[in-house]
Design an enzyme around this catalytic site. Structure first.
Site, PDB file in Angstrom:
ATOM      1  N   LYS A  85      -3.526   3.507   7.139  1.00 15.94           N
ATOM      2  CA  LYS A  85      -2.528   2.692   6.441  1.00 15.94           C
ATOM      3  C   LYS A  85      -1.275   2.510   7.292  1.00 15.94           C
ATOM      4  O   LYS A  85      -0.687   1.419   7.308  1.00 15.94           O
ATOM      5  CB  LYS A  85      -2.161   3.321   5.096  1.00 15.94           C
ATOM      6  CG  LYS A  85      -1.183   2.438   4.314  1.00 15.94           C
ATOM      7  CD  LYS A  85      -1.087   2.771   2.858  1.00 15.94           C
ATOM      8  CE  LYS A  85      -0.280   1.723   2.115  1.00 15.94           C
ATOM      9  NZ  LYS A  85      -0.128   2.021   0.676  1.00 15.94           N
TER      10      LYS A  85
ATOM     11  N   HIS B 211      -5.950   3.878 -12.347  1.00 17.53           N
ATOM     12  CA  HIS B 211      -5.847   2.864 -11.294  1.00 17.53           C
ATOM     13  C   HIS B 211      -6.963   3.013 -10.264  1.00 17.53           C
ATOM     14  O   HIS B 211      -7.617   2.021  -9.892  1.00 17.53           O
ATOM     15  CB  HIS B 211      -4.484   2.967 -10.608  1.00 17.53           C
ATOM     16  CG  HIS B 211      -4.356   2.074  -9.409  1.00 17.53           C
ATOM     17  ND1 HIS B 211      -4.394   0.708  -9.489  1.00 17.53           N
ATOM     18  CD2 HIS B 211      -4.216   2.376  -8.082  1.00 17.53           C
ATOM     19  CE1 HIS B 211      -4.277   0.187  -8.275  1.00 17.53           C
ATOM     20  NE2 HIS B 211      -4.171   1.166  -7.411  1.00 17.53           N
TER      21      HIS B 211
ATOM     22  N   ARG C 277      22.634  -0.787  -4.238  1.00 20.24           N
ATOM     23  CA  ARG C 277      22.023  -1.670  -3.244  1.00 20.24           C
ATOM     24  C   ARG C 277      21.180  -0.914  -2.214  1.00 20.24           C
ATOM     25  O   ARG C 277      20.927  -1.418  -1.125  1.00 20.24           O
ATOM     26  CB  ARG C 277      23.076  -2.535  -2.540  1.00 20.24           C
ATOM     27  CG  ARG C 277      23.819  -3.480  -3.493  1.00 20.24           C
ATOM     28  CD  ARG C 277      24.620  -4.529  -2.729  1.00 20.24           C
ATOM     29  NE  ARG C 277      25.205  -5.484  -3.658  1.00 20.24           N
ATOM     30  CZ  ARG C 277      26.422  -5.374  -4.161  1.00 20.24           C
ATOM     31  NH1 ARG C 277      27.187  -4.364  -3.813  1.00 20.24           N
ATOM     32  NH2 ARG C 277      26.889  -6.286  -4.974  1.00 20.24           N
TER      33      ARG C 277
ATOM     34  N   ARG D 292      -1.952  -6.732   6.110  1.00 21.49           N
ATOM     35  CA  ARG D 292      -1.734  -5.745   5.056  1.00 21.49           C
ATOM     36  C   ARG D 292      -2.479  -6.111   3.780  1.00 21.49           C
ATOM     37  O   ARG D 292      -2.783  -5.233   2.958  1.00 21.49           O
ATOM     38  CB  ARG D 292      -0.238  -5.567   4.776  1.00 21.49           C
ATOM     39  CG  ARG D 292       0.020  -4.446   3.781  1.00 21.49           C
ATOM     40  CD  ARG D 292       1.454  -4.004   3.726  1.00 21.49           C
ATOM     41  NE  ARG D 292       1.595  -2.881   2.792  1.00 21.49           N
ATOM     42  CZ  ARG D 292       2.705  -2.186   2.615  1.00 21.49           C
ATOM     43  NH1 ARG D 292       3.789  -2.473   3.315  1.00 21.49           N
ATOM     44  NH2 ARG D 292       2.742  -1.186   1.758  1.00 21.49           N
TER      45      ARG D 292
ATOM     46  N   LYS E  64       5.846   0.071  -0.715  1.00 20.70           N
ATOM     47  CA  LYS E  64       5.722  -0.790  -1.885  1.00 20.70           C
ATOM     48  C   LYS E  64       6.169  -0.011  -3.119  1.00 20.70           C
ATOM     49  O   LYS E  64       5.639   1.062  -3.405  1.00 20.70           O
ATOM     50  CB  LYS E  64       4.278  -1.261  -2.069  1.00 20.70           C
ATOM     51  CG  LYS E  64       3.879  -2.405  -1.168  1.00 20.70           C
ATOM     52  CD  LYS E  64       2.507  -2.936  -1.558  1.00 20.70           C
ATOM     53  CE  LYS E  64       2.122  -4.157  -0.751  1.00 20.70           C
ATOM     54  NZ  LYS E  64       0.801  -4.681  -1.152  1.00 20.70           N
TER      55      LYS E  64
ATOM     56  N   GLU F 233       3.381  -7.852   4.189  1.00 22.86           N
ATOM     57  CA  GLU F 233       2.188  -8.609   3.809  1.00 22.86           C
ATOM     58  C   GLU F 233       2.384 -10.099   4.029  1.00 22.86           C
ATOM     59  O   GLU F 233       1.988 -10.939   3.213  1.00 22.86           O
ATOM     60  CB  GLU F 233       1.837  -8.330   2.345  1.00 22.86           C
ATOM     61  CG  GLU F 233       0.352  -8.427   2.019  1.00 22.86           C
ATOM     62  CD  GLU F 233       0.023  -7.926   0.632  1.00 22.86           C
ATOM     63  OE1 GLU F 233      -0.326  -8.741  -0.226  1.00 22.86           O
ATOM     64  OE2 GLU F 233       0.125  -6.695   0.415  1.00 22.86           O
TER      65      GLU F 233
ATOM     66  N   HIS G  88      -7.223  -4.718 -10.939  1.00 23.76           N
ATOM     67  CA  HIS G  88      -6.043  -4.914 -11.781  1.00 23.76           C
ATOM     68  C   HIS G  88      -6.397  -5.685 -13.050  1.00 23.76           C
ATOM     69  O   HIS G  88      -5.813  -5.452 -14.115  1.00 23.76           O
ATOM     70  CB  HIS G  88      -4.945  -5.655 -11.011  1.00 23.76           C
ATOM     71  CG  HIS G  88      -4.191  -4.781 -10.050  1.00 23.76           C
ATOM     72  ND1 HIS G  88      -3.279  -5.278  -9.152  1.00 23.76           N
ATOM     73  CD2 HIS G  88      -4.225  -3.440  -9.852  1.00 23.76           C
ATOM     74  CE1 HIS G  88      -2.782  -4.287  -8.428  1.00 23.76           C
ATOM     75  NE2 HIS G  88      -3.340  -3.168  -8.845  1.00 23.76           N
TER      76      HIS G  88
ATOM     77  N   HIS H  72      -8.523  -4.567  -5.533  1.00 24.16           N
ATOM     78  CA  HIS H  72      -7.385  -4.560  -6.448  1.00 24.16           C
ATOM     79  C   HIS H  72      -7.308  -5.805  -7.333  1.00 24.16           C
ATOM     80  O   HIS H  72      -6.831  -5.722  -8.465  1.00 24.16           O
ATOM     81  CB  HIS H  72      -6.079  -4.392  -5.666  1.00 24.16           C
ATOM     82  CG  HIS H  72      -5.869  -3.005  -5.147  1.00 24.16           C
ATOM     83  ND1 HIS H  72      -6.745  -2.391  -4.274  1.00 24.16           N
ATOM     84  CD2 HIS H  72      -4.881  -2.097  -5.386  1.00 24.16           C
ATOM     85  CE1 HIS H  72      -6.304  -1.174  -3.988  1.00 24.16           C
ATOM     86  NE2 HIS H  72      -5.182  -0.980  -4.652  1.00 24.16           N
TER      87      HIS H  72
ATOM     88  N   GLU I 147      -9.556   5.302  -3.180  1.00 26.85           N
ATOM     89  CA  GLU I 147      -8.706   4.738  -2.136  1.00 26.85           C
ATOM     90  C   GLU I 147      -9.089   5.261  -0.756  1.00 26.85           C
ATOM     91  O   GLU I 147      -8.839   4.606   0.256  1.00 26.85           O
ATOM     92  CB  GLU I 147      -7.228   5.034  -2.430  1.00 26.85           C
ATOM     93  CG  GLU I 147      -6.693   4.383  -3.704  1.00 26.85           C
ATOM     94  CD  GLU I 147      -6.306   2.920  -3.510  1.00 26.85           C
ATOM     95  OE1 GLU I 147      -6.554   2.362  -2.419  1.00 26.85           O
ATOM     96  OE2 GLU I 147      -5.768   2.331  -4.468  1.00 26.85           O
TER      97      GLU I 147
ATOM     98  N   ASN J 297      -5.551  -4.420  -0.211  1.00 24.69           N
ATOM     99  CA  ASN J 297      -5.768  -4.776  -1.615  1.00 24.69           C
ATOM    100  C   ASN J 297      -7.247  -4.901  -1.966  1.00 24.69           C
ATOM    101  O   ASN J 297      -7.583  -5.380  -3.057  1.00 24.69           O
ATOM    102  CB  ASN J 297      -5.059  -6.095  -1.938  1.00 24.69           C
ATOM    103  CG  ASN J 297      -3.549  -5.959  -1.885  1.00 24.69           C
ATOM    104  OD1 ASN J 297      -2.989  -5.005  -2.384  1.00 24.69           O
ATOM    105  ND2 ASN J 297      -2.900  -6.929  -1.245  1.00 24.69           N
TER     106      ASN J 297
END
Length: 366
Positions: free
Chosen positions: A226, A266, A120, A241, A142, A236, A252, A248, A184, A245
């Site tokens: 960032k 990527h 956990r 935030r 993330k 987000e 993606h 992206h 990036e 993206n």
């Protein structure tokens, strides 16, 4: 040395940036070791840096255990998550322990997710070895794996306890990987800082050629940018935030069409995605065509994809939009897009006509 604080209350942490830091990492890691074995998860491409880190820890009296995984995006999978989790449990990792993620974004994402669910939640440290991971994925918490349905669809927000960035490790990185990470860097200028984009235009080629002070500046600037956004909107939920993206949603879709493989890294997908986002914004009359042209010209000048053809994608607009509909940002059946009004003026648009996106992509493919 530059230290950037990611301010998240009790979960705040430092991002330390310094040339040669890897060989001195034990100074920062010793307080987290608790006199126990520290697992280091890495991939086969990072073995020289693994030896440097293990030697530094050993000299400080910290025992370590290496877990070496295959390189590549396919490692962010259910199978590897299970394998890594079992290995960490075999090592007796406790909730108060810290696992070191030594590698690029794939390793950081996988290790972070494993640590978010192991007993956990246990601690982890990011030691990114690619430019993309240093300026983006190692900061912000993330974590995720990929599935057949799409990229990063199974994951969790789980902040690291510490991020250690040594810009000199980039010297062993293939030029294509450095370029992919540079996309990036450019993103932070396009989001909300036109002056930084101009800095990229002036210095990007030298940075990619190996200029260490320029790399250090780009990394420190990107991390600080960032960190500010993450501190404002960690999960987000308030929209801020989501600006991270940029590129992206389109990117993606391109990655999905190329099978999340080395056909398109990527960062290369993000580069093409940013050019497409600016191109679509211009086509819709939102942004000046001159702004879209600047983005395309800079990406092309540094050897990054600037659209479908240079990304090696020939799919129809309908196919690519189909990939987008699996995006994790879908909300009440709508897909938010990151568009732009000008250089450094990106925004979230929740009312984009997907038919217009299809038509735009079809036009790009002709």
């Amino acid at each position: 040395m530059t230290t950037v604080r990611v301010g998240l209350g009790e979960r705040s942490y430092d991002v330390v940036i310094e040339a040669g830091l890897l060989a001195r990492a034990a100074d920062r890691l010793l307080p987290l070791a608790r006199g126990r074995v520290m697992p280091i998860v890495t991939d086969e491409n990072v073995l020289p840096h693994l030896e440097t880190l293990r030697a530094a820890l050993g000299a400080a009296g910290v025992a370590s255990e290496a877990i070496v995984l295959p390189p590549g995006e396919s490692t962010k999978s259910w199978a590897m998550l299970e394998q890594l989790s079992d290995r960490l449990l075999d090592l007796g990792v406790e909730r108060g322990d810290h696992v070191i993620a030594l590698g690029g974004g794939v390793i950081g994402d996988l290790v972070g997710f494993a640590c978010s669910i192991l007993k956990r939640g246990c601690g982890f440290v990011q030691v990114p070895t690619t430019l993309l991971a240093q300026v983006d994925s190692s900061v912000g918490g993330k974590t995720a794996i990929n599935t057949r349905a799409g990229k990063n669809l199974i994951g969790a927000f789980h902040q690291p306890a510490l991020v250690l960035i040594d810009p000199t490790v980039l010297e062993t990185l293939p030029p294509r990987q450095v370029r992919a990470g540079y996309a990036e860097v450019v993103k932070y200028g396009l989001i909300d800082d036109a002056d930084f984009f101009a800095w990229c235009e002036a210095n990007g080629a030298a940075l990619l050629a190996g200029d260490l002070p320029l790399r250090e500046h780009a990394i420190a600037y990107s991390v600080a940018a960032k960190a500010r956004i993450v501190a404002e909107d960690e999960r987000e939920t308030r929209g801020r935030r989501a600006l991270l993206n940029l590129g992206h949603t389109f990117g993606h879709a391109l990655e999905a069409e190329t099978g999340f493989s080395e056909r398109l890294f990527h960062g290369e997908g993000v580069a093409a995605g940013m050019a497409l986002a600016y191109g679509f914004s211009a086509a819709q009359g939102i942004a000046p065509h001159a702004a879209a042209a600047r983005v395309t010209e800079h990406l092309r000048a540094v050897g990054l994809p600037d659209g479908l053809a240079t990304a090696g994608v020939s799919a129809s607009g309908k196919t690519l939009v189909g990939h987008m509909l699996h995006d994790k940002k879908m909300d009440a059946g709508t897909l938010p897009f990151l568009l732009a009004r000008d250089i450094g003026e990106s925004y979230v648009d929740k009312a984009v006509d997907l038919g217009a996106v299809e038509a735009f992509l079809d036009a790009q493919g002709r």
